[in-house]
Design a protein around this motif. Structure first.
Motif, PDB file in Angstrom:
ATOM      1  N   LYS A  45      56.978  15.564  39.763  1.00  0.00           N
ATOM      2  CA  LYS A  45      57.980  17.041  40.533  1.00  0.00           C
ATOM      3  C   LYS A  45      59.238  17.478  38.789  1.00  0.00           C
ATOM      4  O   LYS A  45      60.000  16.621  38.100  1.00  0.00           O
ATOM      5  CB  LYS A  45      59.207  16.666  41.473  1.00  0.00           C
ATOM      6  N   VAL A  46      58.998  18.482  38.729  1.00  0.00           N
ATOM      7  CA  VAL A  46      60.396  18.858  37.323  1.00  0.00           C
ATOM      8  C   VAL A  46      61.259  20.317  37.880  1.00  0.00           C
ATOM      9  O   VAL A  46      60.940  20.545  38.822  1.00  0.00           O
ATOM     10  CB  VAL A  46      59.322  19.432  36.616  1.00  0.00           C
ATOM     11  N   HIS A  47      62.211  20.283  37.214  1.00  0.00           N
ATOM     12  CA  HIS A  47      63.067  21.201  37.456  1.00  0.00           C
ATOM     13  C   HIS A  47      62.511  22.443  37.466  1.00  0.00           C
ATOM     14  O   HIS A  47      61.977  22.092  36.080  1.00  0.00           O
ATOM     15  CB  HIS A  47      64.653  20.498  36.403  1.00  0.00           C
ATOM     16  N   ALA A  48      62.578  23.268  37.876  1.00  0.00           N
ATOM     17  CA  ALA A  48      62.065  24.157  38.018  1.00  0.00           C
ATOM     18  C   ALA A  48      62.546  25.501  37.216  1.00  0.00           C
ATOM     19  O   ALA A  48      62.274  26.346  36.182  1.00  0.00           O
ATOM     20  CB  ALA A  48      62.501  25.469  39.005  1.00  0.00           C
ATOM     21  N   LYS A  49      63.828  25.345  36.852  1.00  0.00           N
ATOM     22  CA  LYS A  49      64.307  25.617  35.411  1.00  0.00           C
ATOM     23  C   LYS A  49      64.088  25.395  34.204  1.00  0.00           C
ATOM     24  O   LYS A  49      63.643  25.669  33.438  1.00  0.00           O
ATOM     25  CB  LYS A  49      65.926  26.303  35.589  1.00  0.00           C
ATOM     26  N   TYR A  50      64.709  23.965  33.929  1.00  0.00           N
ATOM     27  CA  TYR A  50      64.077  23.214  32.099  1.00  0.00           C
ATOM     28  C   TYR A  50      62.728  22.248  32.571  1.00  0.00           C
ATOM     29  O   TYR A  50      62.697  21.971  31.283  1.00  0.00           O
ATOM     30  CB  TYR A  50      65.321  22.516  32.510  1.00  0.00           C
ATOM     31  N   HIS A  51      61.956  22.538  33.397  1.00  0.00           N
ATOM     32  CA  HIS A  51      60.892  21.665  33.230  1.00  0.00           C
ATOM     33  C   HIS A  51      61.406  20.004  32.868  1.00  0.00           C
ATOM     34  O   HIS A  51      60.333  19.914  32.534  1.00  0.00           O
ATOM     35  CB  HIS A  51      60.636  22.224  32.554  1.00  0.00           C
ATOM     36  N   SER A  52      62.559  20.057  33.112  1.00  0.00           N
ATOM     37  CA  SER A  52      62.825  17.741  32.988  1.00  0.00           C
ATOM     38  C   SER A  52      62.179  17.519  34.207  1.00  0.00           C
ATOM     39  O   SER A  52      62.313  18.012  35.193  1.00  0.00           O
ATOM     40  CB  SER A  52      64.504  17.808  32.690  1.00  0.00           C
ATOM     41  N   LEU A  53      61.785  16.251  34.038  1.00  0.00           N
ATOM     42  CA  LEU A  53      61.247  14.581  34.814  1.00  0.00           C
ATOM     43  C   LEU A  53      62.343  14.728  35.816  1.00  0.00           C
ATOM     44  O   LEU A  53      63.342  14.191  35.520  1.00  0.00           O
ATOM     45  CB  LEU A  53      60.366  14.394  34.754  1.00  0.00           C
ATOM     46  N   MET A  54      62.401  15.004  37.602  1.00  0.00           N
ATOM     47  CA  MET A  54      62.829  14.505  38.414  1.00  0.00           C
ATOM     48  C   MET A  54      62.324  13.214  38.685  1.00  0.00           C
ATOM     49  O   MET A  54      63.752  12.817  40.026  1.00  0.00           O
ATOM     50  CB  MET A  54      63.747  15.710  39.637  1.00  0.00           C
ATOM     51  N   GLY A  55      61.252  13.432  39.243  1.00  0.00           N
ATOM     52  CA  GLY A  55      60.532  12.094  39.729  1.00  0.00           C
ATOM     53  C   GLY A  55      59.442  12.470  40.064  1.00  0.00           C
ATOM     54  O   GLY A  55      58.447  13.037  38.740  1.00  0.00           O
ATOM     55  N   ALA A  56      58.405  11.684  41.106  1.00  0.00           N
ATOM     56  CA  ALA A  56      57.080  11.948  41.109  1.00  0.00           C
ATOM     57  C   ALA A  56      57.024  11.787  42.937  1.00  0.00           C
ATOM     58  O   ALA A  56      57.975  11.125  43.027  1.00  0.00           O
ATOM     59  CB  ALA A  56      56.601  10.494  40.346  1.00  0.00           C
ATOM     60  N   LEU A  62      63.596  32.483  41.583  1.00  0.00           N
ATOM     61  CA  LEU A  62      63.555  32.862  42.641  1.00  0.00           C
ATOM     62  C   LEU A  62      64.417  31.481  43.689  1.00  0.00           C
ATOM     63  O   LEU A  62      65.257  32.002  44.844  1.00  0.00           O
ATOM     64  CB  LEU A  62      61.980  32.816  44.047  1.00  0.00           C
ATOM     65  N   GLY A  63      65.325  30.828  42.521  1.00  0.00           N
ATOM     66  CA  GLY A  63      65.644  29.786  42.993  1.00  0.00           C
ATOM     67  C   GLY A  63      64.762  28.309  43.277  1.00  0.00           C
ATOM     68  O   GLY A  63      65.968  27.714  44.166  1.00  0.00           O
ATOM     69  N   CYS A  64      63.996  28.416  43.457  1.00  0.00           N
ATOM     70  CA  CYS A  64      63.246  26.943  43.959  1.00  0.00           C
ATOM     71  C   CYS A  64      63.530  26.145  43.046  1.00  0.00           C
ATOM     72  O   CYS A  64      64.212  26.156  42.058  1.00  0.00           O
ATOM     73  CB  CYS A  64      61.355  26.891  43.769  1.00  0.00           C
ATOM     74  N   ASP A  65      64.254  25.120  43.351  1.00  0.00           N
ATOM     75  CA  ASP A  65      64.902  24.064  43.125  1.00  0.00           C
ATOM     76  C   ASP A  65      63.774  22.878  41.745  1.00  0.00           C
ATOM     77  O   ASP A  65      64.226  22.402  41.036  1.00  0.00           O
ATOM     78  CB  ASP A  65      65.957  23.286  43.816  1.00  0.00           C
ATOM     79  N   VAL A  66      62.468  22.415  42.565  1.00  0.00           N
ATOM     80  CA  VAL A  66      61.869  21.384  41.612  1.00  0.00           C
ATOM     81  C   VAL A  66      60.440  22.268  41.795  1.00  0.00           C
ATOM     82  O   VAL A  66      59.352  22.917  42.799  1.00  0.00           O
ATOM     83  CB  VAL A  66      61.217  20.540  42.833  1.00  0.00           C
TER      84      VAL A  66
END
Length: 409
Positions: free
Chosen positions: A168-179, A367-371
């Motif tokens: 699961k990645v950050h919508a803007k930066y595509h950094s890993l947030m978890g799984a 659209l402002g989606c988070d993940v």
């Protein structure tokens, strides 16, 4: 994917023999007439509702083409039957049992559809739910099903059931947030996805053991990952009625020393169909432990927006059927926008699943989606591959070999 089609169902008065024995023939005929009127008050003008010779009702719901839409329809039917019928001043509770099957709406083979609806009806009779939707697995004969359940029990004991992890990645930066932890069955010669066995497991006690295993394994894995990462685990709605889930979650977090907020329990909107008040209480108890609650497949089966106000939920997952079509369909795009706005107004995080192209990923970010979660970033991976690919593997001393990547691109 398009959400079109009809539902064909068989509906019957539940516990008819008991009602006949208790109230006598004449009164029972009156109860059957009340049942008929309530059922016909449920169907719309464009639907079909006909009584069959065996006393059951053939129902065809036009334009109801998904499980979520069926759940909306059956939730309304349950509300219709909540009010008891008063006979000679005494309340008599009337209930229904139903089985449904999804058809395309074109060139319907009604004989085949009624057979499938009958299979689902028999399954509903043997379960705690007032209705069921036909799945091909339900054709399995009882002996074969018992053998599969025994194989599942053995697979759990010998370690064939394993968790794969999808990022699961950050919508803007595509950094890993978890799984998200997703179950897979590794046999000696093939890999079996959950769609082949989970529905059958949910009809037996083995689903409890599988779910406790998934929660404990996910928490143990979290203890090895950096503090900023989280893992989501799916829990079947009926297991929320098992108070043991509270102790399983609490004990796992305590044993492995994991911050509760790093564990997310994912539930589907079906939790609000059966017994919403009890489900709300259980979700609230889990949230008090500090874990996050995610509402999966949002938009496909919510029984009433009135529940939304009181939901103890931290995260909304937009169903992939809306995500995959949002570039082509203005209606799906409007639904995605509305869900994001609604969730943010209630201080909830929004996850879009089923993201398969970068165009969709960029639009969701705008659209402002988070993940984001989907195959455009990665498929569910065995834990060893996931940790190696995302810099989470550890050396012999237990230290991370490298820091998590700042971007997946």
């Amino acid at each position: 994917m398009p959400r079109r089609g009809n539902m064909i169902g068989l509906v019957e008065l539940a516990d008819a023999d008991t009602l006949r024995d208790r109230h006598g023939h004449a009164s029972f005929q009156e109860l059957k007439e009340v049942f008929r009127k309530r059922l016909q008050g449920w169907v719309r003008a464009k639907d079909e509702c006909n009584q069959l010779e065996d006393g059951r009702y053939y129902v065809e719901l036009k334009g109801v083409g998904s499980r979520g839409e069926l759940e909306l329809a059956t939730a309304k039917l349950q509300r219709i039957f909540q009010e008891p019928h008063y006979q000679f001043g005494r309340p008599v509770r009337l209930e229904f049992t139903a089985g449904f099957t999804q058809v395309s709406g074109v060139d319907i083979n009604r004989k085949s559809a009624m057979h499938e609806a009958g299979v689902a009806l028999r399954q509903a009779r043997s379960s705690s739910r007032p209705y069921d939707l036909y799945q091909p697995q339900q054709e399995m004969d009882p002996d074969a099903e018992r053998k599969l359940v025994r194989k599942l029990e053995n697979a759990l004991e010998v370690g064939e059931l394993q968790l794969h992890y999808q990022p699961k990645v950050h919508a803007k930066y595509h950094s890993l947030m978890g799984a998200e932890a997703l179950l897979r069955w590794h046999t000696s010669d093939k890999l079996i996805g959950p769609n082949k066995f989970i529905q059958i497991a949910e009809r037996h006690e083995v689903i409890t053991h599988i779910t406790w295993f998934a929660i404990k394994s996910a928490v143990a894995r979290l203890a090895r990952w950096p503090e900023e990462l989280s893992i989501a685990v799916n829990v079947a709605p009926n297991l929320l009625l098992n108070d043991q889930i509270l102790s399983v979650v609490h004990d796992a977090l305590d044993i492995y020393g994991v911050t509760p907020g790093r564990l997310t329990i994912e539930v589907t909107e079906r939790v609000m169909i059966d017994d919403p008040q009890v489900m709300l209480q259980q979700l609230g108890r889990l949230r008090k432990l500090g874990v996050k609650i995610s509402l999966d497949d949002f938009g496909t089966g919510f029984s009433s927006l009135s529940y939304f106000r009181d939901l103890p939920v931290d995260e909304i997952k937009i169903d992939k059927s809306f995500v995959s079509m949002m570039v082509e369909s203005e209606k799906d795009l409007a639904i995605v926008k509305a869900v994001i706005g609604l969730a943010h107004n209630f201080s909830m995080r929004v996850v879009a699943e089923g993201v398969e192209t970068m165009d969709i990923a960029r639009q969701l970010s705008d659209l402002g989606c988070d993940v984001l979660q989907g195959y455009v970033f990665d498929k569910p991976l065995p834990v060893e591959v996931f940790e190696l690919d995302y810099g989470l593997a550890r050396d012999a001393s237990g230290r991370l070999r490298s820091k998590p990547p700042s971007s997946l691109n």
